[in-house]
Design an enzyme around this catalytic site. Sequence first.
Site, PDB file in Angstrom:
ATOM      1  N   GLU A  13      25.212  -0.133  29.901  1.00 36.84           N
ATOM      2  CA  GLU A  13      24.773  -0.951  31.045  1.00 36.84           C
ATOM      3  C   GLU A  13      25.908  -1.202  32.029  1.00 36.84           C
ATOM      4  O   GLU A  13      25.690  -1.386  33.221  1.00 36.84           O
ATOM      5  CB  GLU A  13      24.227  -2.304  30.550  1.00 36.84           C
ATOM      6  CG  GLU A  13      22.912  -2.216  29.785  1.00 36.84           C
ATOM      7  CD  GLU A  13      23.066  -2.091  28.285  1.00 36.84           C
ATOM      8  OE1 GLU A  13      24.132  -1.632  27.811  1.00 36.84           O
ATOM      9  OE2 GLU A  13      22.107  -2.453  27.573  1.00 36.84           O
ATOM     10  N   ALA A  19      16.388   0.314  29.029  1.00 38.16           N
ATOM     11  CA  ALA A  19      15.354  -0.264  29.886  1.00 38.16           C
ATOM     12  C   ALA A  19      15.146   0.682  31.068  1.00 38.16           C
ATOM     13  O   ALA A  19      16.060   1.426  31.446  1.00 38.16           O
ATOM     14  CB  ALA A  19      15.796  -1.640  30.368  1.00 38.16           C
ATOM     15  N   GLU A  78      19.490  -1.709  21.541  1.00 38.92           N
ATOM     16  CA  GLU A  78      19.167  -3.101  21.199  1.00 38.92           C
ATOM     17  C   GLU A  78      17.866  -3.182  20.399  1.00 38.92           C
ATOM     18  O   GLU A  78      17.748  -3.971  19.460  1.00 38.92           O
ATOM     19  CB  GLU A  78      19.073  -3.937  22.479  1.00 38.92           C
ATOM     20  CG  GLU A  78      20.426  -4.046  23.179  1.00 38.92           C
ATOM     21  CD  GLU A  78      20.314  -4.699  24.552  1.00 38.92           C
ATOM     22  OE1 GLU A  78      19.735  -4.074  25.472  1.00 38.92           O
ATOM     23  OE2 GLU A  78      20.805  -5.829  24.703  1.00 38.92           O
ATOM     24  N   GLY A 106      18.892  -0.880  26.150  1.00 39.68           N
ATOM     25  CA  GLY A 106      17.782  -1.555  25.478  1.00 39.68           C
ATOM     26  C   GLY A 106      17.262  -0.762  24.284  1.00 39.68           C
ATOM     27  O   GLY A 106      16.705  -1.350  23.350  1.00 39.68           O
TER      28      GLY A 106
HETATM   29  C1  HXC Z   1      14.503   5.278  33.716  1.00 35.17           C
HETATM   30  C2  HXC Z   1      15.282   7.217  32.758  1.00 35.17           C
HETATM   31  C3  HXC Z   1      16.175   6.472  31.949  1.00 35.17           C
HETATM   32  C4  HXC Z   1      16.175   5.047  32.072  1.00 35.17           C
HETATM   33  C5  HXC Z   1      16.437   8.575  31.506  1.00 35.17           C
HETATM   34  N1  HXC Z   1      15.486   8.509  32.454  1.00 35.17           N
HETATM   35  N2  HXC Z   1      16.880   7.364  31.193  1.00 35.17           N
HETATM   36  N3  HXC Z   1      14.457   6.629  33.629  1.00 35.17           N
HETATM   37  N4  HXC Z   1      15.311   4.510  32.979  1.00 35.17           N
HETATM   38  N5  HXC Z   1      16.918   4.254  31.330  1.00 35.17           N
HETATM   39  C6  HXC Z   1      14.757   9.602  33.067  1.00 35.17           C
HETATM   40  C7  HXC Z   1      15.608  10.379  34.065  1.00 35.17           C
HETATM   41  O1  HXC Z   1      15.639   9.711  35.312  1.00 35.17           O
HETATM   42  C8  HXC Z   1      14.879  11.687  34.109  1.00 35.17           C
HETATM   43  O2  HXC Z   1      13.714  11.586  34.924  1.00 35.17           O
HETATM   44  C9  HXC Z   1      14.416  11.873  32.675  1.00 35.17           C
HETATM   45  O3  HXC Z   1      14.396  10.581  32.091  1.00 35.17           O
HETATM   46  C10 HXC Z   1      15.351  12.767  31.870  1.00 35.17           C
HETATM   47  O4  HXC Z   1      16.665  12.230  31.982  1.00 35.17           O
HETATM   48  P1  HXC Z   1      17.942  13.096  32.394  1.00 35.17           P
HETATM   49  O5  HXC Z   1      18.956  12.146  32.886  1.00 35.17           O
HETATM   50  O6  HXC Z   1      17.541  14.207  33.321  1.00 35.17           O
HETATM   51  O7  HXC Z   1      18.354  13.726  30.991  1.00 35.17           O
HETATM   52  P2  HXC Z   1      19.810  14.125  30.484  1.00 35.17           P
HETATM   53  O8  HXC Z   1      20.572  14.827  31.575  1.00 35.17           O
HETATM   54  O9  HXC Z   1      19.593  14.836  29.206  1.00 35.17           O
HETATM   55  O10 HXC Z   1      20.576  12.746  30.222  1.00 35.17           O
HETATM   56  C11 HXC Z   1      20.111  11.871  29.217  1.00 35.17           C
HETATM   57  C12 HXC Z   1      20.772  10.467  29.356  1.00 35.17           C
HETATM   58  C13 HXC Z   1      20.605   9.959  30.791  1.00 35.17           C
HETATM   59  C14 HXC Z   1      22.278  10.592  29.003  1.00 35.17           C
HETATM   60  C15 HXC Z   1      20.101   9.569  28.330  1.00 35.17           C
HETATM   61  O11 HXC Z   1      19.219  10.054  31.137  1.00 35.17           O
HETATM   62  C16 HXC Z   1      21.041   8.542  30.988  1.00 35.17           C
HETATM   63  O12 HXC Z   1      22.216   8.262  31.086  1.00 35.17           O
HETATM   64  N6  HXC Z   1      20.059   7.609  31.079  1.00 35.17           N
HETATM   65  C17 HXC Z   1      20.322   6.221  31.377  1.00 35.17           C
HETATM   66  C18 HXC Z   1      20.913   5.500  30.176  1.00 35.17           C
HETATM   67  C19 HXC Z   1      21.212   4.050  30.500  1.00 35.17           C
HETATM   68  O13 HXC Z   1      21.995   3.728  31.382  1.00 35.17           O
HETATM   69  N7  HXC Z   1      20.579   3.113  29.775  1.00 35.17           N
HETATM   70  C20 HXC Z   1      20.771   1.684  29.946  1.00 35.17           C
HETATM   71  C21 HXC Z   1      19.703   1.144  30.875  1.00 35.17           C
HETATM   72  S1  HXC Z   1      19.913  -0.587  31.251  1.00 35.17           S
HETATM   73  P3  HXC Z   1      13.585  12.342  36.328  1.00 35.17           P
HETATM   74  O14 HXC Z   1      12.206  11.962  36.783  1.00 35.17           O
HETATM   75  O15 HXC Z   1      14.666  11.797  37.185  1.00 35.17           O
HETATM   76  O16 HXC Z   1      13.767  13.776  35.987  1.00 35.17           O
HETATM   77  C22 HXC Z   1      19.314  -1.380  29.888  1.00 35.17           C
HETATM   78  C23 HXC Z   1      19.352  -2.889  29.944  1.00 35.17           C
HETATM   79  C24 HXC Z   1      18.599  -3.524  28.825  1.00 35.17           C
HETATM   80  O17 HXC Z   1      18.911  -0.787  28.945  1.00 35.17           O
HETATM   81  C25 HXC Z   1      18.346  -4.989  29.056  1.00 35.17           C
HETATM   82  C26 HXC Z   1      16.928  -5.329  29.324  1.00 35.17           C
HETATM   83  C27 HXC Z   1      16.611  -6.788  29.435  1.00 35.17           C
END
Ligand code: HXC
Length: 258
Positions: A132, A65, A112, A109
């Site tokens: 998460e 998400a 999921e 997400g």
């Molecule tokens: C918003 C995101 C994002 C996310 C990546 N980006 N994941 N933006 N939400 N979930 C953005 C980064 O901010 C960045 O933008 C660009 O995408 C590239 O990401 P990087 O981090 O620079 O890439 P990398 O170093 O290759 O790392 C990849 C990654 C990392 C390991 C996937 O991005 C990461 O850990 N992302 C978050 C994963 C996460 O925690 N997901 C769970 C979310 S909570 P900018 O503009 O900064 O360069 C969830 C809850 C669901 O999903 C429930 C809903 C009801």
Amino acid sequence: MAYKTLIVETQDHITLIKLNRPEALNALNSALIGELADAIDEANRDDKVRCIVITGSEKAFAAGADIKEMSEKSFVDVYMENLFADEFDRLCRSRKPIIAAVAGYALGGGCELAMACDFIIAGDNAKFGQPEINLGVIAGIGGTQRLTRFVGKSKAMDMHLTGRFMDAAEAESCGLVSRVVPAKKLMEEAMGAAAKIAEKSMVAVYAAKEAVNRSYETTLNEGILFERRLFHSLFASEDQKEGMAAFMEKREPQFRDK
Ligand code: HXC
């Protein structure tokens, strides 16, 4: 319909939905999740469509998400808007089969979403995770329930509590994905699987999907009875007569969904 966060193409009875927010690794924001539910509904309404494939990019199916969109929300905000729940329910109500073709990250997400599809075909670079916990929250659209059913309690706990990622080989060995293919061949494989499904009698396809999904909701005996009744009812279809006649006449069946 024109979409801003998706690329949607329908060809040869298959709707291919490509998540398209490359700047955010296809993070699921409210615009994307709403459009995705609309695209699934549209594909279900279109008589020409017989199977749906959802995919992302080579780097990310979806990295979860959208954290930037969620970060300032309060309890009341997410509770009242029921974050992503209605859209996800619409996706899960699809009667047409949905294949997730996953390359790269399928996190939070994104994982999921892949698990809510009917099955997952993974590229060998796929990485699954429920990270998460690192954000001070937990999965919110089925991850604790679906991952546990896929891989069992021990591995699901490990994934949800440590936030570690699982690679494609591990995902295949524990039953999270149906097959792993070289990342370069992912779309060919996924579209090939969709084409195979599209050849079948849709009456039997719908019944098979309903019956397998029933196994999540009921006891073994009730599930077997449900399956048996559906099996019996398929003998009322013309496609059953055609399928069995074609076998005996050593020819390809001509299903008419009747
Ligand atoms: C918003 C995101 C994002 C996310 C990546 N980006 N994941 N933006 N939400 N979930 C953005 C980064 O901010 C960045 O933008 C660009 O995408 C590239 O990401 P990087 O981090 O620079 O890439 P990398 O170093 O290759 O790392 C990849 C990654 C990392 C390991 C996937 O991005 C990461 O850990 N992302 C978050 C994963 C996460 O925690 N997901 C769970 C979310 S909570 P900018 O503009 O900064 O360069 C969830 C809850 C669901 O999903 C429930 C809903 C009801």
